[in-house]
Design an enzyme around this catalytic site. Structure first.
Site, PDB file in Angstrom:
ATOM      1  N   SER A  23       0.876  -1.184   0.000  1.00 19.73           N
ATOM      2  CA  SER A  23       0.000   0.000   0.000  1.00 19.73           C
ATOM      3  C   SER A  23       0.906   1.224   0.000  1.00 19.73           C
ATOM      4  O   SER A  23       2.098   1.127   0.348  1.00 19.73           O
ATOM      5  CB  SER A  23      -0.835  -0.013   1.287  1.00 19.73           C
ATOM      6  OG  SER A  23      -1.481   1.232   1.491  1.00 19.73           O
TER       7      SER A  23
ATOM      8  N   TYR B 235      -2.156  -1.405  10.368  1.00 18.76           N
ATOM      9  CA  TYR B 235      -2.117  -1.499   8.904  1.00 18.76           C
ATOM     10  C   TYR B 235      -0.783  -0.980   8.370  1.00 18.76           C
ATOM     11  O   TYR B 235      -0.135  -1.618   7.541  1.00 18.76           O
ATOM     12  CB  TYR B 235      -3.285  -0.687   8.331  1.00 18.76           C
ATOM     13  CG  TYR B 235      -3.529  -0.867   6.855  1.00 18.76           C
ATOM     14  CD1 TYR B 235      -4.320  -1.911   6.379  1.00 18.76           C
ATOM     15  CD2 TYR B 235      -2.999   0.025   5.927  1.00 18.76           C
ATOM     16  CE1 TYR B 235      -4.571  -2.062   5.021  1.00 18.76           C
ATOM     17  CE2 TYR B 235      -3.241  -0.115   4.573  1.00 18.76           C
ATOM     18  CZ  TYR B 235      -4.031  -1.159   4.122  1.00 18.76           C
ATOM     19  OH  TYR B 235      -4.273  -1.308   2.766  1.00 18.76           O
TER      20      TYR B 235
HETATM   21  P1  NAD Z   1     -11.591  -6.104  -0.026  1.00 21.46           P
HETATM   22  O1  NAD Z   1     -12.162  -5.992   1.343  1.00 21.46           O
HETATM   23  O2  NAD Z   1     -12.418  -5.728  -1.213  1.00 21.46           O
HETATM   24  O3  NAD Z   1     -11.029  -7.561  -0.284  1.00 21.46           O
HETATM   25  C1  NAD Z   1     -10.284  -8.243   0.678  1.00 21.46           C
HETATM   26  C2  NAD Z   1     -10.245  -9.703   0.318  1.00 21.46           C
HETATM   27  O4  NAD Z   1      -9.503 -10.389   1.337  1.00 21.46           O
HETATM   28  C3  NAD Z   1     -11.627 -10.353   0.276  1.00 21.46           C
HETATM   29  O5  NAD Z   1     -11.651 -11.329  -0.750  1.00 21.46           O
HETATM   30  C4  NAD Z   1     -11.728 -11.025   1.642  1.00 21.46           C
HETATM   31  O6  NAD Z   1     -12.611 -12.128   1.667  1.00 21.46           O
HETATM   32  C5  NAD Z   1     -10.290 -11.464   1.822  1.00 21.46           C
HETATM   33  N1  NAD Z   1      -9.952 -11.747   3.207  1.00 21.46           N
HETATM   34  C6  NAD Z   1     -10.069 -10.955   4.294  1.00 21.46           C
HETATM   35  N2  NAD Z   1      -9.659 -11.626   5.390  1.00 21.46           N
HETATM   36  C7  NAD Z   1      -9.281 -12.859   4.977  1.00 21.46           C
HETATM   37  C8  NAD Z   1      -8.774 -14.007   5.632  1.00 21.46           C
HETATM   38  N3  NAD Z   1      -8.566 -14.028   6.954  1.00 21.46           N
HETATM   39  N4  NAD Z   1      -8.494 -15.089   4.889  1.00 21.46           N
HETATM   40  C9  NAD Z   1      -8.709 -15.114   3.558  1.00 21.46           C
HETATM   41  N5  NAD Z   1      -9.179 -14.037   2.887  1.00 21.46           N
HETATM   42  C10 NAD Z   1      -9.463 -12.938   3.596  1.00 21.46           C
HETATM   43  O7  NAD Z   1     -10.253  -5.224   0.049  1.00 21.46           O
HETATM   44  P2  NAD Z   1      -9.300  -4.610  -1.076  1.00 21.46           P
HETATM   45  O8  NAD Z   1      -9.399  -3.140  -0.978  1.00 21.46           O
HETATM   46  O9  NAD Z   1      -9.488  -5.285  -2.374  1.00 21.46           O
HETATM   47  O10 NAD Z   1      -7.876  -5.003  -0.466  1.00 21.46           O
HETATM   48  C11 NAD Z   1      -7.030  -5.991  -1.007  1.00 21.46           C
HETATM   49  C12 NAD Z   1      -5.609  -5.690  -0.586  1.00 21.46           C
HETATM   50  O11 NAD Z   1      -5.199  -4.448  -1.132  1.00 21.46           O
HETATM   51  C13 NAD Z   1      -5.415  -5.586   0.930  1.00 21.46           C
HETATM   52  O12 NAD Z   1      -4.187  -6.176   1.289  1.00 21.46           O
HETATM   53  C14 NAD Z   1      -5.377  -4.087   1.149  1.00 21.46           C
HETATM   54  O13 NAD Z   1      -4.652  -3.751   2.297  1.00 21.46           O
HETATM   55  C15 NAD Z   1      -4.663  -3.647  -0.121  1.00 21.46           C
HETATM   56  N6  NAD Z   1      -4.847  -2.230  -0.438  1.00 21.46           N
HETATM   57  C16 NAD Z   1      -6.101  -1.719  -0.645  1.00 21.46           C
HETATM   58  C17 NAD Z   1      -6.214  -0.384  -0.972  1.00 21.46           C
HETATM   59  C18 NAD Z   1      -7.555   0.246  -1.238  1.00 21.46           C
HETATM   60  O14 NAD Z   1      -7.594   1.491  -1.371  1.00 21.46           O
HETATM   61  N7  NAD Z   1      -8.625  -0.495  -1.369  1.00 21.46           N
HETATM   62  C19 NAD Z   1      -5.082   0.427  -1.076  1.00 21.46           C
HETATM   63  C20 NAD Z   1      -3.841  -0.138  -0.850  1.00 21.46           C
HETATM   64  C21 NAD Z   1      -3.729  -1.465  -0.534  1.00 21.46           C
END
Ligand code: NAD
Length: 256
Positions: free
Chosen positions: A138, A151
């Site tokens: 991130s 985080y």
């Molecule tokens: P999201 O909530 O849409 O998806 C998260 C996914 O992780 C889902 O499929 C969920 O079921 C799965 N998950 C959560 N806990 C779990 C567990 N214990 N075991 C297995 N699966 C699990 O979130 P997102 O925004 O798509 O985030 C995905 C990644 O990207 C994360 O690591 C997040 O930190 C990172 N990220 C997101 C953003 C953003 O702005 N959305 C920015 C930077 C980084």
């Protein structure tokens, strides 16, 4: 370009992981999905692209389940060529009131899970002398923000771990890199926008604009498709010697 390769994308029932799985599948990679909630829609979408698709419901906070998922990948698909460490959760609170159980959960899912997945998957990559590890860190792997102690610690940890494992595999055909997105409009961020709208008594659209304008100079969300495109590039021969980088895709967030 990725025909015959096997990609395991953790947390791919939603958001960024889902987008990355689709872009890898468009390049011909067979896909193993993982994550909570309904997985059939994501599975059907990937299958429609004509590749083999599987699902394993490992809870990424549990090392034994991560090991079982890699065993499943080896038995049913013939290994893991591309590991995308993506599953992640968020909790927002100042340190004095940050629930210790949320700290433990975020460190387990956002950081330790990638350690376990790599230690179980890399032996198979070494045997083939080809592999790609792409961890979704991130902008918070590069800079901090208030109220996100767990985080930010986990994401900085991902960036550090990426460098170490990239060094350990530097003379092999395995590359290990991280992608550092800024804001991406997924359920994880929508919750933060909705909470902000309620707290400030403003419309959701205004909360969304404020969220972007605080951090992201482009004033645009990065999309899961764009992140999938970057993952595809990191899997390409052009990226054979890109090792240990933390690649920002953040609309200028960390250029400031
Ligand atoms: P999201 O909530 O849409 O998806 C998260 C996914 O992780 C889902 O499929 C969920 O079921 C799965 N998950 C959560 N806990 C779990 C567990 N214990 N075991 C297995 N699966 C699990 O979130 P997102 O925004 O798509 O985030 C995905 C990644 O990207 C994360 O690591 C997040 O930190 C990172 N990220 C997101 C953003 C953003 O702005 N959305 C920015 C930077 C980084």
């Amino acid at each position: 370009m990725l025909h015959g390769k096997i990609a395991l994308v953790t947390g791919s029932t939603s958001g960024i992981g889902h987008g990355i799985a689709l872009e890898l599948a468009k390049q011909g990679a067979n896909i193993i999905l993982n994550g909570f909630g309904e997985f059939e829609p994501a599975k059907a979408e990937v299958a429609a692209l004509g590749v083999k698709v599987g699902y394993h419901g490992a809870d990424m906070s549990k090392p034994a389940e991560i090991e079982a998922m890699i065993t499943y990948a080896n038995a049913e698909f013939g290994g893991v060529d591309i590991l995308v460490n993506n599953a992640g959760i968020q909790h927002v609170a100042p340190i004095e009131s940050f629930p210790p159980e949320k700290w433990d959960a975020i460190i387990a899912i956002n950081l330790s899970a990638a350690f376990h997945a790599m230690r179980f998957a890399i032996p198979g990559m070494r045997a083939k002398n080809w592999g790609r590890v792409i961890s979704i860190a991130s902008a918070h792997g590069l800079v901090g923000s208030a109220q996100k102690v767990a985080y930010v610690a986990a994401k900085h940890g991902i960036v550090g771990m990426t460098k170490v494992v990239a060094l350990e595999t530097a003379t092999t055909g395995i590359t290990v890199n991280a992608i550092c997105p800024g804001w991406v409009l997924t359920p994880l961020v929508q919750k933060q926008i909705d909470d902000r709208a309620v707290k400030e008594g403003i419309p959701v659209e205004q909360a969304s604009r404020e969220l972007l304008s605080e951090k992201e100079p482009s004033l645009q969300f990065t999309t899961p498709e764009q992140l999938g495109g970057l993952a595809v590039f990191l899997c390409s021969p052009a990226a054979d010697n890109i090792r240990g980088v933390a690649w920002a895709a953040d609309g200028g967030w960390t250029a400031q």
